[in-house]
Design a protein around this motif. Sequence first.
Motif, PDB file in Angstrom:
ATOM      1  N   ASP A   9       0.855  -1.258   0.114  1.00  0.00           N
ATOM      2  CA  ASP A   9       0.126   0.038   0.034  1.00  0.00           C
ATOM      3  C   ASP A   9       0.784   1.220  -0.023  1.00  0.00           C
ATOM      4  O   ASP A   9       1.821   1.323   0.805  1.00  0.00           O
ATOM      5  N   GLN A  10       0.377   2.204  -0.873  1.00  0.00           N
ATOM      6  CA  GLN A  10       1.237   3.647  -0.851  1.00  0.00           C
ATOM      7  C   GLN A  10       0.237   4.637  -0.852  1.00  0.00           C
ATOM      8  O   GLN A  10      -1.022   4.335  -1.143  1.00  0.00           O
ATOM      9  N   VAL A  11       0.624   5.863  -0.632  1.00  0.00           N
ATOM     10  CA  VAL A  11      -0.209   7.041  -0.603  1.00  0.00           C
ATOM     11  C   VAL A  11       0.326   7.613  -1.982  1.00  0.00           C
ATOM     12  O   VAL A  11       1.399   7.935  -2.083  1.00  0.00           O
ATOM     13  N   GLY A  12      -0.662   7.958  -2.713  1.00  0.00           N
ATOM     14  CA  GLY A  12      -0.307   8.950  -3.838  1.00  0.00           C
ATOM     15  C   GLY A  12      -1.148  10.247  -4.000  1.00  0.00           C
ATOM     16  O   GLY A  12      -2.291  10.596  -3.479  1.00  0.00           O
ATOM     17  N   PHE A  13      -0.576  11.061  -4.851  1.00  0.00           N
ATOM     18  CA  PHE A  13      -1.206  12.516  -4.951  1.00  0.00           C
ATOM     19  C   PHE A  13      -1.644  12.596  -6.333  1.00  0.00           C
ATOM     20  O   PHE A  13      -0.604  12.474  -7.231  1.00  0.00           O
ATOM     21  N   VAL A  14      -2.839  12.775  -6.589  1.00  0.00           N
ATOM     22  CA  VAL A  14      -3.491  12.946  -8.051  1.00  0.00           C
ATOM     23  C   VAL A  14      -2.990  14.342  -8.577  1.00  0.00           C
ATOM     24  O   VAL A  14      -3.373  15.360  -8.172  1.00  0.00           O
ATOM     25  N   ILE A  15      -2.240  14.217  -9.697  1.00  0.00           N
ATOM     26  CA  ILE A  15      -1.792  15.640 -10.413  1.00  0.00           C
ATOM     27  C   ILE A  15      -3.100  15.848 -11.440  1.00  0.00           C
ATOM     28  O   ILE A  15      -3.311  16.992 -11.315  1.00  0.00           O
ATOM     29  N   ASN A  16      -3.495  14.841 -12.063  1.00  0.00           N
ATOM     30  CA  ASN A  16      -4.655  15.153 -13.026  1.00  0.00           C
ATOM     31  C   ASN A  16      -5.299  13.962 -13.460  1.00  0.00           C
ATOM     32  O   ASN A  16      -4.702  13.013 -13.420  1.00  0.00           O
ATOM     33  N   THR A  17      -6.521  14.096 -13.999  1.00  0.00           N
ATOM     34  CA  THR A  17      -7.136  13.214 -14.551  1.00  0.00           C
ATOM     35  C   THR A  17      -7.604  13.385 -15.968  1.00  0.00           C
ATOM     36  O   THR A  17      -7.859  14.425 -16.374  1.00  0.00           O
ATOM     37  N   ALA A  53      -5.732   8.327 -14.218  1.00  0.00           N
ATOM     38  CA  ALA A  53      -5.126   9.890 -13.217  1.00  0.00           C
ATOM     39  C   ALA A  53      -3.695   9.576 -13.276  1.00  0.00           C
ATOM     40  O   ALA A  53      -3.066   8.362 -13.113  1.00  0.00           O
ATOM     41  N   ASP A  54      -3.010  10.693 -13.371  1.00  0.00           N
ATOM     42  CA  ASP A  54      -1.473  10.760 -13.073  1.00  0.00           C
ATOM     43  C   ASP A  54      -1.368  10.983 -11.795  1.00  0.00           C
ATOM     44  O   ASP A  54      -1.758  11.720 -11.048  1.00  0.00           O
TER      45      ASP A  54
END
Length: 146
Positions: free
Chosen positions: A2-10, A15-16
């Motif tokens: 499991d990781q935490v990610g930050f959505v840059i754009n969709t 989603a990036d």
Amino acid sequence: MDQVGFVINTNDGYADVEIRRVSACGDKCGSCGGNCDAPKTRVKIKNSIKAHSGDFVEIDMETSQVMKSTFVAYGIPLFMTILGIVMGSYIFGSVTDINKELGGLLLGGIALTVSFFIIRMADKKLSSKEDFKFRMIKILNINELL
């Protein structure tokens, strides 16, 4: 894993997501004094949970798949290099007058180069499988990040 990610754009159902790689000290950099800077990686993930730009998301990849990927990335070059050195030392030591260590080094380098092409082919094959892709699990709120 499991990781935490930050959505840059969709865009178009994908989603990036920017993922910060976990450091060896487990993000307790003050206690280890290693002064490391864990780099961020940007990946394209299917936006199955309808995340928006600016959201923090929990992403997952099966641990067994991570281990397989790690073996491909590190095990194959190591195995090929050692095999090339041993074969080169044997071949050049028994057949020619060339120094067997130099022959082992030469064949080891060639085997290492070949291993990168093997990895490239394996990467193309594995990246098309759904098992080897990250999945978004849920959108995180601020309380879950602390």
